[in-house]
Design a protein around this motif. Sequence first.
Motif, short mmCIF file in Angstrom:
data_model
loop_
_atom_site.label_atom_id
_atom_site.label_comp_id
_atom_site.label_asym_id
_atom_site.label_seq_id
_atom_site.Cartn_x
_atom_site.Cartn_y
_atom_site.Cartn_z
N ILE A 161 39.33 48.33 32.59
CA ILE A 161 40.41 48.21 33.39
C ILE A 161 40.89 46.80 33.95
O ILE A 161 41.60 46.60 35.00
CB ILE A 161 39.77 49.07 34.96
CG1 ILE A 161 38.43 48.52 35.03
CG2 ILE A 161 39.97 50.31 34.72
CD1 ILE A 161 38.11 49.13 36.37
N ASN A 199 36.42 46.57 41.43
CA ASN A 199 34.84 46.51 41.41
C ASN A 199 34.11 45.34 41.40
O ASN A 199 33.79 45.09 42.72
CB ASN A 199 34.93 47.13 39.83
CG ASN A 199 34.95 48.69 39.95
OD1 ASN A 199 35.04 49.39 40.60
ND2 ASN A 199 35.29 48.98 38.53
N CYS A 243 39.74 42.93 38.09
CA CYS A 243 40.47 44.16 38.42
C CYS A 243 40.39 44.12 39.94
O CYS A 243 39.84 43.40 40.68
CB CYS A 243 40.09 45.45 37.91
SG CYS A 243 38.44 46.16 38.54
N GLN A 245 33.51 39.86 32.96
CA GLN A 245 34.61 39.50 31.78
C GLN A 245 35.00 40.62 31.37
O GLN A 245 34.63 41.11 30.33
CB GLN A 245 33.83 38.56 30.72
CG GLN A 245 34.74 38.26 29.76
CD GLN A 245 36.17 37.88 30.34
OE1 GLN A 245 36.00 36.92 31.30
NE2 GLN A 245 37.15 38.40 30.22
N SER A 252 37.30 38.36 40.24
CA SER A 252 37.21 39.84 39.39
C SER A 252 38.42 39.82 38.60
O SER A 252 39.65 39.18 39.03
CB SER A 252 37.45 40.76 40.50
OG SER A 252 38.61 40.97 40.98
S1 SF4 Z 1 35.26 46.54 36.72
FE1 SF4 Z 1 37.02 45.29 36.99
S2 SF4 Z 1 36.22 43.29 37.90
FE2 SF4 Z 1 34.55 44.35 37.05
S3 SF4 Z 1 34.49 43.71 34.51
FE3 SF4 Z 1 35.65 45.71 34.71
S4 SF4 Z 1 38.04 44.66 35.14
FE4 SF4 Z 1 36.58 43.16 35.45
#
Ligand code: SF4
Length: 357
Positions: free
Chosen positions: A136, A175, A172, A129, A170
């Motif tokens: 990001i 990640n 972003c 979340q 996800s």
């Molecule tokens: S790294 Fe990316 S997918 Fe993970 S919580 Fe942060 S913004 Fe969301």
Amino acid sequence: MSDTPQYPIESGCPDGFQYLHPVMKKNFGNWDFHERPRPGVLRHVAKSGDEIWTVRFGTQRQLGPYEINLLCDIADEYADGYVHFTIRSNMEFCVADKAKVEPMIAAIEEAGYPIGGTGPSVTMISHTQGWLHCDIPGTDASGVVKALMDELHEDFTHEKMPNRVHITTSCCQINCGGQGDIAINVQHTKPPKINHDLVANACERPSVVARCPVAAIRPAMVNGKPSLEIDEKKCICCGACFPPCPPMQINDAEYSKLAIWVGGKHSNARSKPMFHKLVAAGVPNNPPRWPEAAAIVKTILEAYRKDALDWERTGDWVERIGWPRFFELTELPFTKFHIDNWKGARNSLNASTHIRF
Ligand code: SF4
Ligand code: SF4
């Protein structure tokens, strides 16, 4: 320097044993068998003869005080006060008294929560979340999850898939996307726009330069101030420069899209862990119901349900039928975005003249 070794301060999750239902704790490692009397309910029988029922249900994933109190009251009344979250964020209540199982199911359903997520079903969709804790995110992953779980309600409450289906999302591009049977991940389609006025104040430029996986960023002077510039021919629009330098604006209402990936899994049951592969790119990031992404996911699930053999995960199924057949069955367009042409991917490109089947 002190001679005493310095130990890390352990601030990870606490020992889960203290939260186990007493019957679970007593019989840990000594189970005889388990079965699923109905979707969403597990019955474990221990070698000691003890039995315990587990009722699994989906939630809206982000629980406010009202929902937590409501569910804890049900747990107190029917489940001896014990609550368990699975790795897919399903909630589970355990009870050793068979007579309490049906009333507990009725209370959970009455409160509006669906029972399911066990065996060959589409279990709760996992996501992180970003809006709440991360720096990001490019979209609201929990919104995609809520919209999709509404669409897939019947696939959660029934066990009608060939095997379990783990869907991940996800917020972003770089990640937490995880390896999912089906994954819905952010896809940026334009290089970042740099807010040069802010770079000098907000960003440590060497860290930003070092962050780029394709060396597309270099220091530059803009309007007499130290800033950065991007070689847009090299940029793969990954968004990795945005966390250390928010003035590298990559999130965009129009150009931050969703991409759908298929066939990943973490487990090594029956086949080795697999990476998922891109099957749909440039899908509109279209809140509040994400109809385009939902339609593609449902098409893939339907093709998998009809065509896969029992116990095949999506990745096993696609490996058996081949990717060309996957695109035929799902009628998803095969586009240039499916071709791995990033120049760092030379090793994975089919660059030889051998024909491979
Ligand atoms: S790294 Fe990316 S997918 Fe993970 S919580 Fe942060 S913004 Fe969301
Ligand atoms: S978006 Fe990714 S590839 Fe493009 S400049 Fe930033 S870090 Fe480099």
